[in-house]
Design a protein around this motif. Structure first.
Motif, PDB file in Angstrom:
ATOM      1  N   LEU A  18       0.822  -1.202   0.000  1.00 52.38           N
ATOM      2  CA  LEU A  18       0.000   0.000   0.000  1.00 52.38           C
ATOM      3  C   LEU A  18       0.863   1.262   0.000  1.00 52.38           C
ATOM      4  O   LEU A  18       0.536   2.253  -0.671  1.00 52.38           O
ATOM      5  CB  LEU A  18      -0.928   0.006   1.211  1.00 52.38           C
ATOM      6  CG  LEU A  18      -2.096  -0.988   1.188  1.00 52.38           C
ATOM      7  CD1 LEU A  18      -2.846  -0.951   2.513  1.00 52.38           C
ATOM      8  CD2 LEU A  18      -3.042  -0.694   0.036  1.00 52.38           C
ATOM      9  N   LYS A  19       1.974   1.211   0.724  1.00 50.11           N
ATOM     10  CA  LYS A  19       2.885   2.359   0.762  1.00 50.11           C
ATOM     11  C   LYS A  19       3.532   2.571  -0.607  1.00 50.11           C
ATOM     12  O   LYS A  19       3.663   3.712  -1.075  1.00 50.11           O
ATOM     13  CB  LYS A  19       3.973   2.121   1.818  1.00 50.11           C
ATOM     14  CG  LYS A  19       5.023   3.236   1.899  1.00 50.11           C
ATOM     15  CD  LYS A  19       4.405   4.566   2.299  1.00 50.11           C
ATOM     16  CE  LYS A  19       5.470   5.632   2.550  1.00 50.11           C
ATOM     17  NZ  LYS A  19       6.222   5.982   1.318  1.00 50.11           N
ATOM     18  N   ILE A  20       3.910   1.481  -1.260  1.00 53.91           N
ATOM     19  CA  ILE A  20       4.517   1.593  -2.590  1.00 53.91           C
ATOM     20  C   ILE A  20       3.512   2.159  -3.591  1.00 53.91           C
ATOM     21  O   ILE A  20       3.859   3.010  -4.426  1.00 53.91           O
ATOM     22  CB  ILE A  20       5.032   0.213  -3.057  1.00 53.91           C
ATOM     23  CG1 ILE A  20       6.235  -0.215  -2.207  1.00 53.91           C
ATOM     24  CG2 ILE A  20       5.402   0.229  -4.539  1.00 53.91           C
ATOM     25  CD1 ILE A  20       6.715  -1.623  -2.479  1.00 53.91           C
ATOM     26  N   ILE A  21       2.256   1.708  -3.525  1.00 53.23           N
ATOM     27  CA  ILE A  21       1.226   2.223  -4.429  1.00 53.23           C
ATOM     28  C   ILE A  21       1.004   3.706  -4.191  1.00 53.23           C
ATOM     29  O   ILE A  21       0.793   4.478  -5.130  1.00 53.23           O
ATOM     30  CB  ILE A  21      -0.081   1.422  -4.262  1.00 53.23           C
ATOM     31  CG1 ILE A  21       0.111   0.011  -4.830  1.00 53.23           C
ATOM     32  CG2 ILE A  21      -1.255   2.123  -4.941  1.00 53.23           C
ATOM     33  CD1 ILE A  21      -1.050  -0.905  -4.639  1.00 53.23           C
ATOM     34  N   ASP A  22       1.090   4.128  -2.938  1.00 57.27           N
ATOM     35  CA  ASP A  22       0.991   5.556  -2.620  1.00 57.27           C
ATOM     36  C   ASP A  22       2.124   6.323  -3.289  1.00 57.27           C
ATOM     37  O   ASP A  22       1.911   7.405  -3.847  1.00 57.27           O
ATOM     38  CB  ASP A  22       1.030   5.748  -1.105  1.00 57.27           C
ATOM     39  CG  ASP A  22       0.928   7.219  -0.709  1.00 57.27           C
ATOM     40  OD1 ASP A  22      -0.145   7.810  -0.936  1.00 57.27           O
ATOM     41  OD2 ASP A  22       1.918   7.762  -0.196  1.00 57.27           O
TER      42      ASP A  22
END
Length: 278
Positions: A18-22
């Motif tokens: 989720l952090k990478i997608i952000d």
């Protein structure tokens, strides 16, 4: 303990993703430009790549393709969040609520399911009530490929009890439909042109075979795709042999074609046998 450890690892990995997608949606020009519509064809491609990996039983590729699909799913929910449509957590919680509601034999007291048929019947019954539909066959996507759609129709109809009781009865229907097709072809004077009655009878044959496949525990879509791949391998083997013999396929008699085909079949069978670990 192993399950709990795996759950913790999964939560950590999910949080990392989720952090990478952000990061992608805020820092990468290409990812920033993506919309649900632009992602759709790529998602379809990824789905077919996963399907091929499953057919080949290649676990490394399956893991990779599942990851690609997960990326797409989370990108869709991220875009929806940005549009104030829904959030990732809302999507997941809605799924959780649906799974709990459709599995009363697990989450509701005094509810039971003896076997998978009972589970499927309960699932379809609850789904019908949830959607407010008048028919169990409503909601099947029109865009589904014909074979997949036929399998879906058969599954839903059988969950409602509309199904042959024995394998012999199902096979009897196959033979009946084949006979009707033979009769129609024999009596037709327009075999070389479009004949809707012959087309209808052939469709009935295919439909009855899909029904029968359920009774012998065969996935007809998987079986057909394996047949496709097998034909491609054999045909390409024939092409290689013809090239070595300096011959053209179009010049062969039917007897010669059959001979080359049998030769290719034997060669590939021998190769496959050598690859089986002793």
């Amino acid at each position: 303990m192993a399950i709990e450890e795996n759950l913790n690892e999964s939560l950590q990995a999910f949080s990392r993703l989720l952090k990478i997608i952000d990061d992608l949606r805020t820092k990468c020009p290409w990812d920033q430009q993506q919309t649900m519509s632009s992602l759709r064809p790529m998602t379809i491609e990824e789905t077919f790549e996963l399907s091929e990996a499953i057919l080949s039983e290649n676990m490394i590729n399956i893991k990779e393709e599942l990851g690609d699909l997960l990326l797409h799913i989370l990108l869709y929910t991220r875009i929806a969040t940005e549009d104030n449509s829904f959030t990732t957590s809302e999507c997941i919680n809605a799924l959780c609520d649906k799974l709990i509601h459709r599995h009363p034999h697990i989450y509701q007291p005094h509810q039971t399911a003896v076997n998978t048929l009972d589970v499927n019947k309960n699932w379809q019954k609850v789904k019908l009530a949830e959607k407010g539909r008048n028919s169990i066959l409503q909601g099947i996507p029109n865009s589904l490929p014909s074979l997949s759609k036929a399998m879906c129709i058969q599954d839903k109809a059988s969950s409602a009890g509309f199904v042959w009781k024995t394998r012999e009865e199902a096979w009897g229907k196959v033979k009946e439909e084949i006979q009707e097709l033979e009769d129609e072809v024999r009596n037709s004077n327009e075999v070389d042109s479009v004949n809707t009655q012959i087309e209808d009878e052939l469709g009935d044959v295919l439909s009855s075979l899909i029904t029968y496949a359920c009774f012998i525990n065969v996935d007809p879509d998987r079986a057909l795709e394996k047949a496709n791949l097998k034909f491609i391998r054999r045909f390409q083997c024939v092409e290689r042999q013809l090239k070595e013999d300096n011959k053209e396929l179009s010049t062969l008699s039917i007897e010669e074609m059959v001979a080359y085909w049998k030769q290719a079949k034997a060669q590939l069978h021998a190769v496959a046998k050598e690859q089986i670990p002793s």
